[in-house]
Motif scaffolding. Structure first.
Motif, PDB file in Angstrom:
ATOM      1  N   ILE A 265       0.847  -1.199   0.000  1.00 43.26           N
ATOM      2  CA  ILE A 265       0.000   0.000   0.000  1.00 43.26           C
ATOM      3  C   ILE A 265       0.882   1.249   0.000  1.00 43.26           C
ATOM      4  O   ILE A 265       0.637   2.194  -0.767  1.00 43.26           O
ATOM      5  CB  ILE A 265      -0.957   0.008   1.218  1.00 43.26           C
ATOM      6  CG1 ILE A 265      -2.027  -1.067   1.052  1.00 43.26           C
ATOM      7  CG2 ILE A 265      -1.603   1.386   1.392  1.00 43.26           C
ATOM      8  CD1 ILE A 265      -2.835  -1.330   2.315  1.00 43.26           C
TER       9      ILE A 265
ATOM     10  N   ASP B  45       1.062   3.963  -2.962  1.00 45.78           N
ATOM     11  CA  ASP B  45       0.765   5.354  -2.616  1.00 45.78           C
ATOM     12  C   ASP B  45       1.896   6.278  -3.077  1.00 45.78           C
ATOM     13  O   ASP B  45       1.635   7.374  -3.578  1.00 45.78           O
ATOM     14  CB  ASP B  45       0.536   5.485  -1.117  1.00 45.78           C
ATOM     15  CG  ASP B  45      -0.104   6.806  -0.743  1.00 45.78           C
ATOM     16  OD1 ASP B  45      -1.087   7.202  -1.411  1.00 45.78           O
ATOM     17  OD2 ASP B  45       0.381   7.456   0.196  1.00 45.78           O
TER      18      ASP B  45
ATOM     19  N   LYS C  12      -6.784   6.258 -11.153  1.00 50.36           N
ATOM     20  CA  LYS C  12      -7.923   5.454 -10.682  1.00 50.36           C
ATOM     21  C   LYS C  12      -7.499   4.013 -10.397  1.00 50.36           C
ATOM     22  O   LYS C  12      -7.942   3.417  -9.419  1.00 50.36           O
ATOM     23  CB  LYS C  12      -9.048   5.469 -11.716  1.00 50.36           C
ATOM     24  CG  LYS C  12      -9.790   6.767 -11.789  1.00 50.36           C
ATOM     25  CD  LYS C  12     -10.875   6.709 -12.851  1.00 50.36           C
ATOM     26  CE  LYS C  12     -11.524   8.060 -13.048  1.00 50.36           C
ATOM     27  NZ  LYS C  12     -12.514   8.032 -14.138  1.00 50.36           N
TER      28      LYS C  12
ATOM     29  N   GLU D  53      -5.597   4.054  -7.144  1.00 52.52           N
ATOM     30  CA  GLU D  53      -6.517   4.273  -6.020  1.00 52.52           C
ATOM     31  C   GLU D  53      -7.341   3.024  -5.734  1.00 52.52           C
ATOM     32  O   GLU D  53      -7.557   2.672  -4.569  1.00 52.52           O
ATOM     33  CB  GLU D  53      -7.421   5.474  -6.311  1.00 52.52           C
ATOM     34  CG  GLU D  53      -6.700   6.795  -6.250  1.00 52.52           C
ATOM     35  CD  GLU D  53      -7.516   7.982  -6.713  1.00 52.52           C
ATOM     36  OE1 GLU D  53      -7.129   9.106  -6.382  1.00 52.52           O
ATOM     37  OE2 GLU D  53      -8.536   7.794  -7.411  1.00 52.52           O
ATOM     38  N   ASN D  54      -7.782   2.344  -6.791  1.00 51.65           N
ATOM     39  CA  ASN D  54      -8.536   1.099  -6.609  1.00 51.65           C
ATOM     40  C   ASN D  54      -7.653   0.003  -6.012  1.00 51.65           C
ATOM     41  O   ASN D  54      -8.118  -0.782  -5.182  1.00 51.65           O
ATOM     42  CB  ASN D  54      -9.143   0.630  -7.928  1.00 51.65           C
ATOM     43  CG  ASN D  54     -10.306   1.481  -8.360  1.00 51.65           C
ATOM     44  OD1 ASN D  54     -10.938   2.153  -7.555  1.00 51.65           O
ATOM     45  ND2 ASN D  54     -10.590   1.488  -9.653  1.00 51.65           N
TER      46      ASN D  54
ATOM     47  N   ILE E 235      -5.110   0.468  -3.983  1.00 55.37           N
ATOM     48  CA  ILE E 235      -4.946   0.798  -2.566  1.00 55.37           C
ATOM     49  C   ILE E 235      -6.175   0.371  -1.774  1.00 55.37           C
ATOM     50  O   ILE E 235      -6.061  -0.243  -0.716  1.00 55.37           O
ATOM     51  CB  ILE E 235      -4.659   2.308  -2.390  1.00 55.37           C
ATOM     52  CG1 ILE E 235      -3.253   2.632  -2.898  1.00 55.37           C
ATOM     53  CG2 ILE E 235      -4.813   2.729  -0.933  1.00 55.37           C
ATOM     54  CD1 ILE E 235      -2.949   4.122  -2.994  1.00 55.37           C
ATOM     55  N   THR E 236      -7.350   0.666  -2.304  1.00 54.91           N
ATOM     56  CA  THR E 236      -8.595   0.265  -1.632  1.00 54.91           C
ATOM     57  C   THR E 236      -8.675  -1.256  -1.507  1.00 54.91           C
ATOM     58  O   THR E 236      -9.026  -1.786  -0.444  1.00 54.91           O
ATOM     59  CB  THR E 236      -9.812   0.801  -2.402  1.00 54.91           C
ATOM     60  OG1 THR E 236      -9.734   2.231  -2.453  1.00 54.91           O
ATOM     61  CG2 THR E 236     -11.119   0.383  -1.749  1.00 54.91           C
ATOM     62  N   PHE E 237      -8.339  -1.956  -2.579  1.00 54.01           N
ATOM     63  CA  PHE E 237      -8.364  -3.413  -2.571  1.00 54.01           C
ATOM     64  C   PHE E 237      -7.428  -3.976  -1.502  1.00 54.01           C
ATOM     65  O   PHE E 237      -7.814  -4.842  -0.706  1.00 54.01           O
ATOM     66  CB  PHE E 237      -7.979  -3.945  -3.959  1.00 54.01           C
ATOM     67  CG  PHE E 237      -7.867  -5.441  -4.031  1.00 54.01           C
ATOM     68  CD1 PHE E 237      -9.011  -6.228  -4.039  1.00 54.01           C
ATOM     69  CD2 PHE E 237      -6.629  -6.057  -4.093  1.00 54.01           C
ATOM     70  CE1 PHE E 237      -8.918  -7.615  -4.098  1.00 54.01           C
ATOM     71  CE2 PHE E 237      -6.523  -7.437  -4.160  1.00 54.01           C
ATOM     72  CZ  PHE E 237      -7.670  -8.213  -4.161  1.00 54.01           C
TER      73      PHE E 237
ATOM     74  N   LYS F 144      -6.239  -2.433   1.148  1.00 51.29           N
ATOM     75  CA  LYS F 144      -6.720  -2.072   2.487  1.00 51.29           C
ATOM     76  C   LYS F 144      -7.827  -3.024   2.934  1.00 51.29           C
ATOM     77  O   LYS F 144      -7.891  -3.412   4.100  1.00 51.29           O
ATOM     78  CB  LYS F 144      -7.214  -0.626   2.512  1.00 51.29           C
ATOM     79  CG  LYS F 144      -6.084   0.378   2.530  1.00 51.29           C
ATOM     80  CD  LYS F 144      -6.602   1.801   2.595  1.00 51.29           C
ATOM     81  CE  LYS F 144      -5.465   2.798   2.667  1.00 51.29           C
ATOM     82  NZ  LYS F 144      -5.959   4.182   2.710  1.00 51.29           N
ATOM     83  N   ASN F 145      -8.694  -3.406   2.001  1.00 54.43           N
ATOM     84  CA  ASN F 145      -9.752  -4.366   2.330  1.00 54.43           C
ATOM     85  C   ASN F 145      -9.164  -5.734   2.669  1.00 54.43           C
ATOM     86  O   ASN F 145      -9.649  -6.413   3.579  1.00 54.43           O
ATOM     87  CB  ASN F 145     -10.754  -4.478   1.180  1.00 54.43           C
ATOM     88  CG  ASN F 145     -11.634  -3.259   1.066  1.00 54.43           C
ATOM     89  OD1 ASN F 145     -11.816  -2.513   2.018  1.00 54.43           O
ATOM     90  ND2 ASN F 145     -12.174  -3.032  -0.116  1.00 54.43           N
TER      91      ASN F 145
END
Length: 75
Positions: free
Chosen positions: A24, A28, A48, A51-52, A54-56, A58-59
């Protein structure tokens, strides 16, 4: 089928969390370098994607942490 002991499972999951958290940070950094480019607007799709990602990740980290807590409670 895994032959790891419960403690090995927890240790492996914690290592995976550390690896994901490092990834991550790496993503970033790449994202910030893209945003620093003067032609940033032409890279909106790449932004995008990062960002996706990073979200993935983090989940995934959150899921692993839940797995670790659940596993530790059941030992």
């Amino acid at each position: 089928m895994s032959t790891d002991s419960p403690m090995d499972e927890i240790s492996n999951a914690k290592t995976k969390v550390e690896d994901l958290e490092n990834e991550i940070k790496n993503i970033d950094k790449r994202l910030e370098s893209i945003k620093g480019i003067s032609d940033y607007k032409s890279n909106t799709e790449l932004v995008k994607v990062y960002e996706n990602a990073i979200t993935f990740y983090k989940n995934l980290v959150m899921a692993y942490k839940i797995y670790i807590k659940t596993f530790e409670k059941n030992i």
